[in-house]
Each structure stands twice: as structure tokens, then as C-alpha cells.
Design an enzyme around this catalytic site. Structure first.
Site, PDB file in Angstrom:
ATOM      1  N   LYS A 107      79.468  15.040   2.729  1.00  0.00           N
ATOM      2  CA  LYS A 107      80.503  14.645   3.704  1.00  0.00           C
ATOM      3  C   LYS A 107      80.688  15.782   4.691  1.00  0.00           C
ATOM      4  O   LYS A 107      80.433  16.940   4.354  1.00  0.00           O
ATOM      5  CB  LYS A 107      81.836  14.370   2.988  1.00  0.00           C
ATOM      6  CG  LYS A 107      82.747  13.433   3.742  1.00  0.00           C
ATOM      7  CD  LYS A 107      82.304  11.996   3.572  1.00  0.00           C
ATOM      8  CE  LYS A 107      83.189  11.016   4.286  1.00  0.00           C
ATOM      9  NZ  LYS A 107      82.843   9.627   3.927  1.00  0.00           N
ATOM     10  N   GLY A 219      95.724  -0.654   7.566  1.00  0.00           N
ATOM     11  CA  GLY A 219      94.644  -0.267   8.472  1.00  0.00           C
ATOM     12  C   GLY A 219      94.232  -1.455   9.311  1.00  0.00           C
ATOM     13  O   GLY A 219      94.346  -2.625   8.883  1.00  0.00           O
ATOM     14  N   GLY A 221      91.294  -0.790  11.456  1.00  0.00           N
ATOM     15  CA  GLY A 221      90.112  -0.186  12.059  1.00  0.00           C
ATOM     16  C   GLY A 221      88.876  -0.955  11.630  1.00  0.00           C
ATOM     17  O   GLY A 221      88.940  -2.147  11.294  1.00  0.00           O
ATOM     18  N   ASN A 222      87.748  -0.270  11.633  1.00  0.00           N
ATOM     19  CA  ASN A 222      86.469  -0.930  11.349  1.00  0.00           C
ATOM     20  C   ASN A 222      86.487  -1.675  10.008  1.00  0.00           C
ATOM     21  O   ASN A 222      86.133  -2.855   9.942  1.00  0.00           O
ATOM     22  CB  ASN A 222      85.349   0.125  11.378  1.00  0.00           C
ATOM     23  CG  ASN A 222      84.034  -0.431  10.905  1.00  0.00           C
ATOM     24  OD1 ASN A 222      83.649  -0.227   9.758  1.00  0.00           O
ATOM     25  ND2 ASN A 222      83.349  -1.167  11.762  1.00  0.00           N
TER      26      ASN A 222
HETATM   27  P1  NAD Z   1      89.156   3.598  11.520  1.00  0.00           P
HETATM   28  O1  NAD Z   1      89.399   4.936  12.131  1.00  0.00           O
HETATM   29  O2  NAD Z   1      88.300   2.620  12.226  1.00  0.00           O
HETATM   30  O3  NAD Z   1      90.551   2.868  11.204  1.00  0.00           O
HETATM   31  C1  NAD Z   1      91.565   3.483  10.482  1.00  0.00           C
HETATM   32  C2  NAD Z   1      92.787   2.590  10.541  1.00  0.00           C
HETATM   33  O4  NAD Z   1      93.799   3.159   9.714  1.00  0.00           O
HETATM   34  C3  NAD Z   1      93.381   2.457  11.939  1.00  0.00           C
HETATM   35  O5  NAD Z   1      93.844   1.143  12.126  1.00  0.00           O
HETATM   36  C4  NAD Z   1      94.562   3.415  11.915  1.00  0.00           C
HETATM   37  O6  NAD Z   1      95.596   3.049  12.812  1.00  0.00           O
HETATM   38  C5  NAD Z   1      95.002   3.236  10.481  1.00  0.00           C
HETATM   39  N1  NAD Z   1      95.800   4.367   9.976  1.00  0.00           N
HETATM   40  C6  NAD Z   1      95.560   5.686  10.128  1.00  0.00           C
HETATM   41  N2  NAD Z   1      96.539   6.392   9.558  1.00  0.00           N
HETATM   42  C7  NAD Z   1      97.406   5.502   9.038  1.00  0.00           C
HETATM   43  C8  NAD Z   1      98.618   5.618   8.325  1.00  0.00           C
HETATM   44  N3  NAD Z   1      99.144   6.811   8.015  1.00  0.00           N
HETATM   45  N4  NAD Z   1      99.247   4.469   7.943  1.00  0.00           N
HETATM   46  C9  NAD Z   1      98.745   3.253   8.261  1.00  0.00           C
HETATM   47  N5  NAD Z   1      97.596   3.096   8.928  1.00  0.00           N
HETATM   48  C10 NAD Z   1      96.946   4.199   9.312  1.00  0.00           C
HETATM   49  O7  NAD Z   1      88.571   3.935  10.053  1.00  0.00           O
HETATM   50  P2  NAD Z   1      87.675   3.010   9.143  1.00  0.00           P
HETATM   51  O8  NAD Z   1      86.251   3.296   9.457  1.00  0.00           O
HETATM   52  O9  NAD Z   1      88.170   1.614   9.159  1.00  0.00           O
HETATM   53  O10 NAD Z   1      87.949   3.668   7.716  1.00  0.00           O
HETATM   54  C11 NAD Z   1      89.125   3.364   6.975  1.00  0.00           C
HETATM   55  C12 NAD Z   1      88.979   3.944   5.573  1.00  0.00           C
HETATM   56  O11 NAD Z   1      87.789   3.427   4.976  1.00  0.00           O
HETATM   57  C13 NAD Z   1      88.837   5.476   5.492  1.00  0.00           C
HETATM   58  O12 NAD Z   1      89.416   5.910   4.273  1.00  0.00           O
HETATM   59  C14 NAD Z   1      87.330   5.680   5.428  1.00  0.00           C
HETATM   60  O13 NAD Z   1      86.981   6.902   4.827  1.00  0.00           O
HETATM   61  C15 NAD Z   1      86.958   4.499   4.552  1.00  0.00           C
HETATM   62  N6  NAD Z   1      85.563   4.088   4.667  1.00  0.00           N
HETATM   63  C16 NAD Z   1      85.032   3.735   5.865  1.00  0.00           C
HETATM   64  C17 NAD Z   1      83.715   3.318   5.927  1.00  0.00           C
HETATM   65  C18 NAD Z   1      83.105   2.829   7.208  1.00  0.00           C
HETATM   66  O14 NAD Z   1      81.927   2.407   7.175  1.00  0.00           O
HETATM   67  N7  NAD Z   1      83.803   2.797   8.310  1.00  0.00           N
HETATM   68  C19 NAD Z   1      82.924   3.317   4.764  1.00  0.00           C
HETATM   69  C20 NAD Z   1      83.498   3.659   3.558  1.00  0.00           C
HETATM   70  C21 NAD Z   1      84.825   4.053   3.525  1.00  0.00           C
END
Ligand code: NAD
Length: 428
Positions: A107, A219, A221-222
Site C-alpha cells: 500500500k 460513502g 464514491g466509487n
Molecule cells: P472514494 O474516494 O471514491 O469515496 C469515498 C466516499 O466516502 C465519498 O463519498 C466520501 O464523501 C465518503 N466519506 C469520506 N469520509 C467520510 C466520512 N467521515 N463519513 C462519511 N462518508 C465519508 O473512495 P472509494 O474508492 O469508494 O473507497 C471507499 C472505501 O473502499 C475505502 O475504504 C477504500 O480503501 C475501500 N476500497 C476501495 C477500492 C476501490 O477499488 N476503489 C477497493 C477496495 C477497497
């Protein structure tokens, strides 16, 4: 990203120690696996757009590469710390092992806030990160990917810098690249869809029809967006999502009891997954406090934002109706909260199993890059479904047979595989 008083690395180690006891691992294996094999911390000087120089801090942690090259994302976040990166690299090791792909765990991160950086400044950070690490990472040793607040564009800048330094093309050096530039179709959907493939299997085992269920998500996000899309396609309804509000520096929950609409919410969402609360109110959403997503009257909770969200302090607020928690985020539930959830007999699909779709698709991307031949989206997603379903079934069967909590069963499988690989190589 660490909340005061919370250390995610200590949490990852505590989870590991529990499994080491279950597996009766010897002292050397425990010592080896509860710590990263290698860590890099470094500075990244950047000339900012206003002409001043600013020095950023970067990290890369390679937890374990006994089963293959390290694999793991790079986060850009103002509260990034080495301990968060250590924890996440360890979780990557278990994640690759639980879905049985030939990769280890790594990471990376940079302490920075892309909200306040121009595209040019972000490009300089990406190139600087690679310049500091170019000798210690590569397609056969350590393969980065996007994570929180990094995306395909960042990966392409990083690839370009790496290829520039090494004087040749290495499309398999980094994953999450744009489609058409070595990226894989389906990668954008992969993590969120993977979450729902495992949820679908869990509901089957619980004899619950997806169409009869209601969910609440942290969340937008993605991961959350694609999880909600596929869950909706299977007939499920999401009534609440929570996200971070950058201008207020706090989170809010957005509730619509007749079901949120991903497309219309997306039209008022910024690229960081933050929803405009005034426009959401106009669209008929109730704006509640950030913690409200957890307290809803729903069957399913999907934490898909950050680590350390379901804790000793709020675990008792989980609604009575909740039957399944599927962890899209990494490390959303603390060990103390786990005890309460286990006692309530809520079915948990642990993070490193539930969100393994991203790394599995990244592995597919690497395979396609190595062949220089790219699959159709349906082929990628169907291979992903097969892998995720097989991993879920292996974990749930072990949990049933040995009467283990799902998280412990997933750990037993993955730590067992990694410990065996280390032993077979003669490392411990
Ligand atoms: P992202 O940045 O696209 O979205 C994150 C979301 O969380 C956003 O909507 C943001 O507003 C929200 N957020 C942030 N802080 C917050 C809080 N304190 N309270 C409520 N909402 C909050 O990120 P992502 O890619 O969707 O990843 C989300 C989680 O999934 C992370 O823990 C990441 O490590 C994990 N993850 C992501 C992937 C991937 O492929 N994107 C893979 C495995 C794990």
C-alpha cells in the site's frame, strides 16, 4: 487517515494475533507476518503553481510478497499516516490470498489534499512518488493502483514516469489505468460489484430474497456507487447514503425512504463523492447527521467510506432489523464492535473478502497487459463473479463447519495460505 486515539495498524495486528492463535502459528511466523517486510518513507518536493516549493511526504509499505508481487493502492489524503499504510498493506496480503490470486500485499500514500491541488501539482506529486521508488517497485515486484482520492489519470502519470526512467514500456507496472491505455474494462465497477456478488451469495444462504431487502450505505464514491447500482439491479432498495461535506468538514446522511436514485444523486455529487446538500434537499432528500446511516431500519448495512466507522461507541445504534453487514471499505469495524455484532448474530462479510473485487480485476488487468490482449467487459465481470463467489463460498463453508465468525474464517484461509507460502519458501 487516523482518528485520534485509533491506530489501524494495531487493529490489523490484533485481528492477526487472534487468527495466529487459532492457527497455532509458531513465534517466527507470527513475528514475520504481523510486520511488513519492507517500508519506504520519503519526501516529494513540488514546485507549486504560484512558484513556491512545497515538500510532501510519501509512503510505500510492502507487507508480504511470498505469493507474488506486492499489490495495493496509493491514497492521497491529508491525514494519511505510515500506520494506516501499514495496516492497509497487511489487509492487502490477506485480500489477495482470500481470493487466491498470485499477489502479495502492499500500500502507498501521500499526505496531501487533492481538493486544494491543481492537476499540474497532482501530476508533480505522482511523478515525484515514482522517482523516489522506481528502483523498488515494478511489474514483477510491486504493482500500485488507485485508491482514495487517486484515479486513472494519476496512474497514467505514474506509469509514464516509470517508463521514462526505465526506458521501455511496462503496462503491467500499474493498474487502474484508463481503458485504451492499458486499463481493463470493468475495473471501475469491480469493487462495488464484487461487494454485491458476495452479498447476493450471503442472502441466498440466509434464504432472503434481495428484492425484499432495504439497505443503508456509508460513502457515495466509487465503491458505494457501483455497489448500489448492482444491488438496485438485483431488486434491492437503498434508503440512505452518507458522505463527507468538504465545506462543512463533517459528514451527512441523505435519506429517501422510497429509495435513492443513483443517477440523479450523481448529478449533484462532486468527483470526491461529496453530495451537494442544498440540491439534495430540493430533490426531496432528508439531510441527517453523519452517523444516521448506521441507525436506519434496514436489512443490510454497507460501510463503503473509511476505516474505523463502526466502533464500541456506535455499534449499539445498529438497527434491530439488520441481518447483514457487507464491508465495502477497508477496516470499517473495530474488534470491540465485532464482538457486539457477532453476539447479535449479524452476518458479516468482512472487508478483505467483500471488497476484493478491485484487486481481482487489477490482477485481470495485469494479465491482459502481459498478453497485450484485452477482454470484453462481460468477460471481465463474469470472471470476477466466478472468483468472488468461489472465495465467498470457501469462507462461508469454513465458518459453518468450524462455527467461526465470518471474519475469522476469512482470516484462517488467507493467513493459512500466506503462512504456508512463507514456510514453503523457507522464510520462517
Ligand atoms: P472514494 O474516494 O471514491 O469515496 C469515498 C466516499 O466516502 C465519498 O463519498 C466520501 O464523501 C465518503 N466519506 C469520506 N469520509 C467520510 C466520512 N467521515 N463519513 C462519511 N462518508 C465519508 O473512495 P472509494 O474508492 O469508494 O473507497 C471507499 C472505501 O473502499 C475505502 O475504504 C477504500 O480503501 C475501500 N476500497 C476501495 C477500492 C476501490 O477499488 N476503489 C477497493 C477496495 C477497497
Amino acid at each position: 487517515m487516523v482518528k485520534e486515539g485509533f491506530n489501524p495498524f494495531h487493529m490489523a495486528q490484533a485481528q492477526f494475533d487472534k487468527v495466529a492463535d487459532l492457527l497455532e502459528l509458531d513465534e517466527a511466523t507470527r513475528d514475520f507476518l504481523r510486520n511488513p517486510m519492507r517500508e519506504y518513507t520519503f519526501t516529494i518536493p513540488v514546485r507549486m503553481d504560484d512558484g513556491t516549493m512545497k515538500v510532501f511526504r510519501g509512503f510505500r509499505v510492502q507487507h508480504n510478497d511470498s505469493r507474488g508481487p506486492c499489490k495495493g493502492g496509493i491514497r492521497f489524503h491529508p491525514q494519511e499516516t505510515i500506520d494506516t499504510v501499514r495496516a492497509l498493506s497487511m489487509w492487502m496480503t490477506w485480500k489477495c490470498a482470500v481470493v487466491d490470486i498470485p499477489l502479495g500485499g502492499g500500500k502507498g500514500g501521500v499526505i496531501c489534499d487533492p481538493h486544494n491541488l491543481s492537476a499540474h501539482e497532482q501530476e508533480q506529486i505522482c511523478r515525484g512518488w515514482i522517482r523516489q521508488l522506481a528502483k523498488n517497485i515494478g511489474p514483477l515486484s510491486d504493482v500500485p493502483a488507485p485508491d482514495v482520492m487517486t484515479n486513472a489519470q494519476h496512474m497514467l502519470w505514474m506509469l509514464d514516469e516509470y517508463e521514462h526512467i526505465h526506458g521501455a514500456k511496462y503496462p503491467g507496472f500499474i493498474t487502474g489505468k484508463p481503458v485504451g491505455m492499458g486499463g481493463s474494462l470493468g475495473r471501475t465497477e469491480a469493487t462495488g460489484y464484487g461487494v454485491v456478488y458476495t452479498l447476493r451469495e450471503a442472502l441466498k444462504q440466509l434464504n432472503i430474497k434481495t428484492a425484499d431487502t432495504v439497505a443503508s450505505v456509508q460513502g457515495f464514491g466509487n465503491v458505494a456507487q457501483y455497489a448500489i447500482r448492482l444491488y438496485n439491479q438485483l431488486g434491492g432498495k437503498v434508503i440512505c447514503v452518507a458522505c463527507w461535506d468538504q465545506s462543512d468538514q463533517k459528514s451527512y446522511s441523505f435519506r429517501k425512504l422510497d429509495g435513492i436514485n443513483v443517477d440523479s444523486l450523481l448529478s449533484i455529487t462532486d468527483r470526491f463523492g461529496g453530495i451537494d446538500k442544498n440540491k439534495a434537499r430540493e430533490m426531496g432528500y432528508e439531510i441527517l447527521d453523519g452517523g444516521a446511516w448506521l441507525e436506519q431500519d434496514v436489512d443490510i448495512l454497507i460501510p463503503a467510506a473509511l476505516e474505523h466507522q463502526i466502533t464500541e461507541e456506535n455499534v449499539n445504534k445498529i438497527g434491530k432489523r439488520v441481518k447483514v453487514i457487507v464491508e465495502g471499505a477497508n477496516g470499517p469495524t473495530t474488534p470491540e464492535a465485532d464482538k457486539v455484532i457477532a453476539a447479535r448474530n449479524i452476518f458479516v462479510i468482512p472487508d478483505f473478502l467483500a471488497n476484493a473485487g478491485g484487486v481481482t480485476c487489477s490482477y485481470f488487468e495485469q494479465v491482459q497487459c502481459n498478453m497485450n490482449y484485452y477482454w470484453e467487459k462481460d468477460e471481465v465481470l463474469s470472471k470476477l463473479d466466478t472468483k468472488m463467489t468461489a472465495a465467498f463460498l470457501a469462507v462461508s463453508e469454513l465458518a459453518r463447519k468450524k462455527k467461526l465468525y465470518m471474519r475469522d474464517a476469512a482470516y484462517v484461509i488467507s493467513v493459512g495460505r500466506v503462512a504456508q507460502a512463507c514456510k514453503d519458501r523457507g522464510w520462517v
